[in-house]
Design a protein around this motif. Structure first.
Motif, PDB file in Angstrom:
ATOM      1  N   LEU A  45      45.891  49.636  23.572  1.00  0.00           N
ATOM      2  CA  LEU A  45      46.686  48.780  22.687  1.00  0.00           C
ATOM      3  C   LEU A  45      47.475  47.712  23.441  1.00  0.00           C
ATOM      4  CD1 LEU A  45      48.004  51.445  20.135  1.00  0.00           C
ATOM      5  CD2 LEU A  45      46.155  49.783  19.826  1.00  0.00           C
ATOM      6  N   GLY A  46      47.205  47.564  24.727  1.00  0.00           N
ATOM      7  CA  GLY A  46      47.808  46.472  25.488  1.00  0.00           C
ATOM      8  C   GLY A  46      48.783  46.902  26.555  1.00  0.00           C
ATOM      9  N   GLY A  47      49.005  48.211  26.696  1.00  0.00           N
ATOM     10  CA  GLY A  47      49.977  48.681  27.667  1.00  0.00           C
ATOM     11  C   GLY A  47      49.421  48.903  29.060  1.00  0.00           C
ATOM     12  N   TRP A  48      48.188  48.442  29.317  1.00  0.00           N
ATOM     13  CA  TRP A  48      47.555  48.717  30.615  1.00  0.00           C
ATOM     14  C   TRP A  48      48.246  48.043  31.805  1.00  0.00           C
ATOM     15  CZ3 TRP A  48      45.693  44.490  33.165  1.00  0.00           C
ATOM     16  CH2 TRP A  48      45.341  43.380  32.419  1.00  0.00           C
ATOM     17  N   PRO A  49      48.880  46.847  31.677  1.00  0.00           N
ATOM     18  CA  PRO A  49      49.576  46.305  32.862  1.00  0.00           C
ATOM     19  C   PRO A  49      50.715  47.214  33.326  1.00  0.00           C
ATOM     20  CG  PRO A  49      49.160  44.556  31.282  1.00  0.00           C
ATOM     21  CD  PRO A  49      48.869  45.848  30.585  1.00  0.00           C
ATOM     22  N   ALA A  50      51.518  47.715  32.385  1.00  0.00           N
ATOM     23  CA  ALA A  50      52.608  48.626  32.748  1.00  0.00           C
ATOM     24  C   ALA A  50      52.059  49.963  33.230  1.00  0.00           C
ATOM     25  CB  ALA A  50      53.538  48.838  31.551  1.00  0.00           C
ATOM     26  N   ALA A  51      50.915  50.383  32.687  1.00  0.00           N
ATOM     27  CA  ALA A  51      50.288  51.621  33.143  1.00  0.00           C
ATOM     28  C   ALA A  51      49.880  51.483  34.609  1.00  0.00           C
ATOM     29  CB  ALA A  51      49.069  51.946  32.282  1.00  0.00           C
ATOM     30  N   TRP A  52      49.298  50.345  34.949  1.00  0.00           N
ATOM     31  CA  TRP A  52      48.917  50.122  36.344  1.00  0.00           C
ATOM     32  C   TRP A  52      50.156  50.095  37.245  1.00  0.00           C
ATOM     33  CZ3 TRP A  52      50.381  45.932  39.407  1.00  0.00           C
ATOM     34  CH2 TRP A  52      49.811  45.915  40.686  1.00  0.00           C
ATOM     35  N   LEU A  53      51.222  49.424  36.772  1.00  0.00           N
ATOM     36  CA  LEU A  53      52.458  49.364  37.554  1.00  0.00           C
ATOM     37  C   LEU A  53      53.021  50.767  37.772  1.00  0.00           C
ATOM     38  CD1 LEU A  53      54.678  47.642  38.872  1.00  0.00           C
ATOM     39  CD2 LEU A  53      55.803  47.528  36.636  1.00  0.00           C
ATOM     40  N   ALA A  54      52.992  51.585  36.729  1.00  0.00           N
ATOM     41  CA  ALA A  54      53.503  52.956  36.844  1.00  0.00           C
ATOM     42  C   ALA A  54      52.656  53.773  37.818  1.00  0.00           C
ATOM     43  CB  ALA A  54      53.517  53.615  35.463  1.00  0.00           C
ATOM     44  N   GLN A  55      51.347  53.597  37.773  1.00  0.00           N
ATOM     45  CA  GLN A  55      50.472  54.327  38.685  1.00  0.00           C
ATOM     46  C   GLN A  55      50.817  54.016  40.136  1.00  0.00           C
ATOM     47  OE1 GLN A  55      46.420  53.375  37.602  1.00  0.00           O
ATOM     48  NE2 GLN A  55      46.732  54.011  35.487  1.00  0.00           N
TER      49      GLN A  55
END
Length: 208
Positions: free
Chosen positions: A159-169
């Motif tokens: 749903l569009g949260g992948w940039p923050a997901a990558w940052l969190a990883q």
């Protein structure tokens, strides 16, 4: 082949802590006092260790058959050199560029009226939620509590949260190696971009 790393967190009263592998691309490994191969002095922060890695019932990386290393036994690869840092930066660069480009394109589409502002607001919310859920899952993994379902993380990413997901990883050193999680994560990026293209295309009959 056994891994090597240093103890970066230790709760002596509880008898457990976390090892940071010499390979900085790897996430931290859980260590319990009972998993030392031989009885000896209690570990202290910064001590060099060698160990095997297993995945426990909670999906957490756990050290077993742990032994102490002398300074002369530590691998040189464990030291952070400018060359290693440069290689690490090169690995991260494509995702950094993609994330920044994604945000700029979304903002541009919204400014030119091709994308509804509510969609941009929703994507912003998904990014905040993604980082928060990753942080909660990381904490649960460390404490042995109930984990955040991986499907939840993937839905937020889609749903569009992948940039923050990558940052969190990267920031939390979480889910950076686990398969097939990583493959599905990159699939959600692809599907999210397809979703955005559909939203701005003539095929979208829900425009308002």
């Amino acid at each position: 082949m056994r891994d090597q790393g240093r103890l970066v967190e230790w709760f002596d009263d509880k008898g457990y802590g976390f090892i940071q592998p010499n390979d900085e691309a790897k996430g931290r490994v859980f260590l319990h006092i009972k998993d030392f191969a031989q009885k000896g002095p209690r570990p202290i922060l910064g001590c060099a260790l060698e160990y095997n890695v297993q995945v426990d019932a909670n999906g957490r990386y756990k050290a077993t058959q742990v032994s102490y290393l002398k300074a002369s036994q530590t691998q040189k690869s464990g030291r952070s050199t400018p060359q290693n840092q440069s290689k690490s930066a090169q690995k991260l660069q494509p995702m950094q560029i993609l994330s920044i480009a994604y945000i700029i394109v979304l903002a541009g589409l919204t400014v030119f009226g091709l994308l509804n502002g509510m969609v941009l607001l929703l994507i912003s919310l998904m990014n905040v939620m993604s980082y928060w859920f990753y942080a909660q899952d990381k904490e649960a993994a460390q404490l042995g509590n109930r984990r955040v379902p991986e499907n939840t993380l993937h839905i937020l990413s889609f749903l569009g949260g992948w940039p923050a997901a990558w940052l969190a990883q990267q920031r939390l050193r979480h889910k950076t190696q686990k398969q097939p999680f990583r493959k599905i994560y990159f699939c959600t990026i692809f599907l999210n971009i397809l979703l955005i293209l559909w939203l701005i295309s003539p095929l979208n009959v829900f425009k308002f």
